[in-house]
Write a protein that holds these residues in place. Structure first.
Motif, PDB file in Angstrom:
ATOM      1  N   PRO A   1      82.859  24.721  40.401  1.00 20.99           N
ATOM      2  CA  PRO A   1      83.030  25.379  39.107  1.00 20.99           C
ATOM      3  C   PRO A   1      83.665  24.449  38.074  1.00 20.99           C
ATOM      4  CG  PRO A   1      83.774  26.797  40.894  1.00 20.99           C
ATOM      5  CD  PRO A   1      83.513  25.451  41.493  1.00 20.99           C
ATOM      6  N   LEU A   2      83.267  24.633  36.831  1.00 24.09           N
ATOM      7  CA  LEU A   2      83.790  23.784  35.765  1.00 24.09           C
ATOM      8  C   LEU A   2      85.305  23.876  35.672  1.00 24.09           C
ATOM      9  CD1 LEU A   2      81.309  24.106  32.751  1.00 24.09           C
ATOM     10  CD2 LEU A   2      81.803  22.096  34.136  1.00 24.09           C
ATOM     11  N   ASP A   3      85.851  25.076  35.842  1.00 22.55           N
ATOM     12  CA  ASP A   3      87.300  25.228  35.759  1.00 22.55           C
ATOM     13  C   ASP A   3      87.999  24.430  36.857  1.00 22.55           C
ATOM     14  OD1 ASP A   3      87.144  26.882  33.559  1.00 22.55           O
ATOM     15  OD2 ASP A   3      86.963  28.706  34.777  1.00 22.55           O
ATOM     16  N   ALA A   4      87.380  24.365  38.037  1.00 24.06           N
ATOM     17  CA  ALA A   4      87.957  23.575  39.126  1.00 24.06           C
ATOM     18  C   ALA A   4      87.870  22.087  38.835  1.00 24.06           C
ATOM     19  CB  ALA A   4      87.244  23.896  40.438  1.00 24.06           C
ATOM     20  N   ILE A   5      86.775  21.668  38.215  1.00 22.65           N
ATOM     21  CA  ILE A   5      86.628  20.258  37.836  1.00 22.65           C
ATOM     22  C   ILE A   5      87.728  19.852  36.862  1.00 22.65           C
ATOM     23  CG2 ILE A   5      85.188  18.651  36.522  1.00 22.65           C
ATOM     24  CD1 ILE A   5      82.745  20.020  37.767  1.00 22.65           C
TER      25      ILE A   5
ATOM     26  N   MET B   1      77.525  17.939  26.864  1.00 21.48           N
ATOM     27  CA  MET B   1      78.173  18.009  28.164  1.00 21.48           C
ATOM     28  C   MET B   1      79.505  17.257  28.175  1.00 21.48           C
ATOM     29  SD  MET B   1      76.299  19.966  30.026  1.00 21.48           S
ATOM     30  CE  MET B   1      76.984  19.692  31.651  1.00 21.48           C
ATOM     31  N   ALA B   2      79.548  16.097  27.523  1.00 20.44           N
ATOM     32  CA  ALA B   2      80.768  15.280  27.525  1.00 20.44           C
ATOM     33  C   ALA B   2      81.892  15.951  26.751  1.00 20.44           C
ATOM     34  CB  ALA B   2      80.478  13.908  26.945  1.00 20.44           C
ATOM     35  N   SER B   3      81.554  16.624  25.650  1.00 13.85           N
ATOM     36  CA  SER B   3      82.601  17.293  24.875  1.00 13.85           C
ATOM     37  C   SER B   3      83.071  18.576  25.558  1.00 13.85           C
ATOM     38  CB  SER B   3      82.088  17.614  23.467  1.00 13.85           C
ATOM     39  OG  SER B   3      81.024  18.551  23.512  1.00 13.85           O
ATOM     40  N   MET B   4      82.186  19.211  26.317  1.00 18.28           N
ATOM     41  CA  MET B   4      82.510  20.458  27.005  1.00 18.28           C
ATOM     42  C   MET B   4      83.235  20.194  28.326  1.00 18.28           C
ATOM     43  SD  MET B   4      79.896  23.586  27.851  1.00 18.28           S
ATOM     44  CE  MET B   4      78.793  22.524  28.779  1.00 18.28           C
ATOM     45  N   VAL B   5      82.927  19.074  28.964  1.00 17.43           N
ATOM     46  CA  VAL B   5      83.528  18.713  30.256  1.00 17.43           C
ATOM     47  C   VAL B   5      84.156  17.333  30.125  1.00 17.43           C
ATOM     48  CG1 VAL B   5      83.124  18.609  32.749  1.00 17.43           C
ATOM     49  CG2 VAL B   5      81.580  19.934  31.308  1.00 17.43           C
TER      50      VAL B   5
ATOM     51  N   SER C   1      86.162  12.241  33.741  1.00 20.68           N
ATOM     52  CA  SER C   1      85.367  11.113  34.212  1.00 20.68           C
ATOM     53  C   SER C   1      84.230  11.606  35.101  1.00 20.68           C
ATOM     54  CB  SER C   1      86.255  10.136  35.003  1.00 20.68           C
ATOM     55  OG  SER C   1      87.121   9.444  34.133  1.00 20.68           O
ATOM     56  N   GLY C   2      83.173  10.799  35.188  1.00 22.65           N
ATOM     57  CA  GLY C   2      82.095  11.138  36.102  1.00 22.65           C
ATOM     58  C   GLY C   2      80.733  11.246  35.460  1.00 22.65           C
ATOM     59  N   SER C   3      80.683  11.442  34.142  1.00 20.18           N
ATOM     60  CA  SER C   3      79.410  11.427  33.427  1.00 20.18           C
ATOM     61  C   SER C   3      78.398  12.375  34.056  1.00 20.18           C
ATOM     62  CB  SER C   3      78.897   9.979  33.391  1.00 20.18           C
ATOM     63  OG  SER C   3      77.716   9.853  32.667  1.00 20.18           O
ATOM     64  N   ALA C   4      77.151  11.901  34.237  1.00 25.31           N
ATOM     65  CA  ALA C   4      76.068  12.753  34.729  1.00 25.31           C
ATOM     66  C   ALA C   4      76.387  13.344  36.100  1.00 25.31           C
ATOM     67  CB  ALA C   4      74.777  11.941  34.803  1.00 25.31           C
ATOM     68  N   TYR C   5      77.130  12.627  36.911  1.00 26.28           N
ATOM     69  CA  TYR C   5      77.499  13.133  38.233  1.00 26.28           C
ATOM     70  C   TYR C   5      78.319  14.428  38.116  1.00 26.28           C
ATOM     71  CZ  TYR C   5      80.623  13.691  42.222  1.00 26.28           C
ATOM     72  OH  TYR C   5      81.362  14.216  43.240  1.00 26.28           O
ATOM     73  N   THR C   6      79.340  14.401  37.292  1.00 28.33           N
ATOM     74  CA  THR C   6      80.202  15.567  37.136  1.00 28.33           C
ATOM     75  C   THR C   6      79.433  16.747  36.565  1.00 28.33           C
ATOM     76  OG1 THR C   6      82.132  14.152  36.794  1.00 28.33           O
ATOM     77  CG2 THR C   6      82.320  16.415  36.064  1.00 28.33           C
ATOM     78  N   TYR C   7      78.617  16.490  35.545  1.00 33.78           N
ATOM     79  CA  TYR C   7      77.855  17.570  34.921  1.00 33.78           C
ATOM     80  C   TYR C   7      76.908  18.223  35.938  1.00 33.78           C
ATOM     81  CZ  TYR C   7      79.238  14.584  30.962  1.00 33.78           C
ATOM     82  OH  TYR C   7      79.920  13.799  30.077  1.00 33.78           O
TER      83      TYR C   7
ATOM     84  N   VAL D   1      72.105  20.579  30.888  1.00 32.84           N
ATOM     85  CA  VAL D   1      72.576  21.190  29.642  1.00 32.84           C
ATOM     86  C   VAL D   1      71.776  22.445  29.321  1.00 32.84           C
ATOM     87  CG1 VAL D   1      71.123  19.957  27.977  1.00 32.84           C
ATOM     88  CG2 VAL D   1      73.432  20.607  27.340  1.00 32.84           C
ATOM     89  N   MET D   2      70.500  22.495  29.708  1.00 31.87           N
ATOM     90  CA  MET D   2      69.717  23.723  29.522  1.00 31.87           C
ATOM     91  C   MET D   2      70.165  24.811  30.496  1.00 31.87           C
ATOM     92  SD  MET D   2      65.770  22.598  28.757  1.00 31.87           S
ATOM     93  CE  MET D   2      65.543  21.733  30.305  1.00 31.87           C
ATOM     94  N   VAL D   3      70.412  24.412  31.753  1.00 33.90           N
ATOM     95  CA  VAL D   3      70.807  25.393  32.765  1.00 33.90           C
ATOM     96  C   VAL D   3      72.127  26.057  32.394  1.00 33.90           C
ATOM     97  CG1 VAL D   3      71.497  25.687  35.176  1.00 33.90           C
ATOM     98  CG2 VAL D   3      69.531  24.251  34.610  1.00 33.90           C
ATOM     99  N   ILE D   4      73.097  25.270  31.947  1.00 30.68           N
ATOM    100  CA  ILE D   4      74.415  25.833  31.676  1.00 30.68           C
ATOM    101  C   ILE D   4      74.417  26.666  30.395  1.00 30.68           C
ATOM    102  CG2 ILE D   4      75.418  23.948  30.317  1.00 30.68           C
ATOM    103  CD1 ILE D   4      77.961  24.330  32.084  1.00 30.68           C
ATOM    104  N   ARG D   5      73.467  26.414  29.501  1.00 32.78           N
ATOM    105  CA  ARG D   5      73.329  27.295  28.335  1.00 32.78           C
ATOM    106  C   ARG D   5      72.987  28.718  28.781  1.00 32.78           C
ATOM    107  NH1 ARG D   5      72.045  25.672  22.982  1.00 32.78           N
ATOM    108  NH2 ARG D   5      73.339  23.851  22.472  1.00 32.78           N
ATOM    109  N   LYS D   6      72.206  28.810  29.858  1.00 31.86           N
ATOM    110  CA  LYS D   6      71.811  30.117  30.380  1.00 31.86           C
ATOM    111  C   LYS D   6      72.866  30.708  31.317  1.00 31.86           C
ATOM    112  CE  LYS D   6      67.622  30.629  28.585  1.00 31.86           C
ATOM    113  NZ  LYS D   6      67.298  31.785  27.704  1.00 31.86           N
TER     114      LYS D   6
END
Length: 513
Positions: free
Chosen positions: A8-12, A79-83, A86-92, A423-428
């Motif tokens: 989960p993003l909150d856990a990240i 994605m970078a501003s929302m999360v 560190s980790g870039s595409a991996y974290t997202y 970024v499309m998936v998380i919009r939904k």
């Protein structure tokens, strides 16, 4: 979610706060880091590679590659501003599409950063060797400054610069960023001077034929030239070390990309239009372009040089070579010096991004814990920085710049496509989450980025595509044999921040399946 475990993003965000890197970078530093990562081998060295594939048509190649990166950058910015960790595409990917996809993205990013750093090291070597030979009138044995594919034995200068940059990164991010800003100024000044001297003497007849190998050649060149833009996503890996990332990350990403695109088109036009030089591809008896970085092309270059033919595609230092040939030999040497001083900033950012990806994957339990150890004095992940430096030096020692760039591109394109999907998936899936930056027309922008990445991957040479597939298979084996059983998410160790005790240790919770 796709293939199970999702963090989960909150856990990240909670994990990042618990074991975090120091926030020391602002918008200006991020933009400078972006320009430092982007402007480099692509324009200083791969101009010759692109000319061998497309001739003057490489102007269109720069535009195609730049457009794909622009659409991907918009997805990255959201994605970078929302999360902002560190980790870039991996974290997202971990937050949106699950652990397996995230692992594959992180594994692909190893190709992007480590191999790219090797490519830039080879590019640096070409300019420094050319500077020494032209400024001091000495001849350096090719055996020690070229890899075996280019007709030498080992590229010692490339190994040397990789070692120096590794030492600099161990010292610390703030010091690295400050030095990088100085190097970026030198680099941009050198390119500006090149444009001022080369554009006025352009001969438009040099642009004919514009596309000697057709649009297929332009596409193939775009797949290589893509390497010239990929540094921008290294900025997003610095999110956890950025002050006010919600504001500064989009500025750093999109600002650096826009500035670099203008430079690329002007510099490429100056090289192509240089009177007395040929930017046309060298072809074999059947009329097919010879493979860049091959022994056959190297032999043909020697033969053509003996006949007095001056080919851009044969130069290891295309911009300095161009200036010398249009009547500015000393300025050409100065540009070679500027490249020698400035290209290490690109190596620095590539290795910076690589070590931060490893750092986050280790922090998630997918790689050994030693990879996330932080130096007690310098506050940097020194273990993985040194390990990365060793591999970068080996890549640089034995492989040609073009092949390294293409291999790097294969990993990059996969990661970019993954972010565009995420970024499309998380919009939904999470429409109410705060988004300091929203990608405009996301369901148009992201599919264009994905399609562009797929097109450029298919235009890479077969060797690079095959190596990517082999690398992916190895990555899957490592994941299922080692990482899956040690994953913090899989073991139920997910950090949570409770309002009553923000400093409480991580509490075990069931993984999200």
């Amino acid at each position: 979610m796709i293939f199970g475990r999702v963090k989960p993003l909150d856990a990240i965000l909670a994990t990042a706060e618990k074991k975090s890197l120091q926030r020391s970078l602002g918008a200006f530093q991020l933009t400078m880091l972006g320009i430092g990562a982007v402007i480099g081998t692509g324009i200083f060295v791969l101009t010759a590679e692109a000319a061998q594939k497309a001739g003057p048509g490489m102007m269109i190649s720069f535009i195609i590659a730049g457009l794909v990166c622009a659409f991907a950058a918009l997805c990255y910015a959201e994605m970078a501003s929302m999360v902002p960790v560190s980790g870039s595409a991996y974290t997202y990917s971990y937050a949106v599409m699950g652990e397996l996809i995230a692992w594959m993205v992180g594994w692909a990013l190893i190709l992007e950063y480590a191999v790219a750093a090797g490519a830039v090291s080879v590019g640096w070597s070409g300019y420094v060797v050319g500077l020494i030979e032209n400024a001091f009138g000495v001849t350096i044995p090719k055996a020690w400054v070229l890899g075996p594919f280019d007709g030498g034995v080992i590229n010692l200068p490339a190994m040397f610069i990789a070692g120096v940059v590794t030492m600099l990164l161990v010292i610390g991010t703030r010091e690295s960023a400050t030095i990088n800003a100085i190097l970026v100024t030198i680099k941009v000044s050198a390119l500006t001077l090149f444009i001022i001297l080369a554009i006025p003497v352009m001969n438009m007849e040099q642009f004919e034929p514009f596309a000697p190998l057709g649009f297929g050649g332009i596409g193939a060149a775009a797949a290589s030239i893509f390497f010239a833009y990929v540094g921008f996503d290294a900025v997003s890996t610095a999110a956890e070390e950025t002050k006010n990332p919600q504001r500064n990350m989009p500025i750093g990403l999109i600002g650096s990309l826009g500035i670099c695109t203008i430079f690329y088109l002007l510099v490429a036009a100056g090289v192509i239009g240089a009177p007395g030089l040929s930017s046309q591809p060298i072809v074999d008896a059947a009329g097919a372009a010879m493979e860049p970085g091959s022994r056959e092309l190297a032999a043909q270059c020697v033969a053509r040089a003996a006949e007095g033919i001056k080919d851009v595609v044969c130069s290891k230092e295309a911009l300095a070579f161009t200036l010398r040939e249009i009547g500015w030999p000393q300025i050409g040497n100065l540009l070679g010096l500027a490249a020698g001083l400035a290209l290490p900033s690109v190596i620095l950012m590539m290795m910076f991004g690589q070590t931060r990806i490893f750092f986050v994957m280790s922090r998630d339990g997918l790689l050994p814990e030693a990879f996330s150890k932080i130096h007690p004095k310098f506050n940097t992940p020194h273990v993985i920085t040194i390990l990365t430096g060793v591999f970068v030096a080996l890549f640089a020692a034995f492989f040609p710049v073009g092949q390294l760039a293409n291999i790097s591109n294969s990993g990059t394109l996969f990661a970019f496509a993954a972010v565009s999907i995420a970024v499309m998936v998380i919009r939904k899936s999470d429409p109410t989450r705060h988004r300091p930056f929203r990608t405009p027309a996301i369901f148009v922008t992201a599919p264009i980025a994905i399609a562009g990445c797929a097109y450029l991957f298919l235009k890479l040479d077969m060797k690079s595509q095959l190596l990517f597939i082999i690398w992916a298979v190895i990555g899957l084996a490592v994941y299922f044999l080692y990482s899956r059983s040690r994953s913090h998410v899989g073991r139920g160790i997910v950090d949570e921040v409770h309002e009553q005790d923000a400093d409480a240790p991580p509490q075990p919770v069931p993984p999200v399946e």
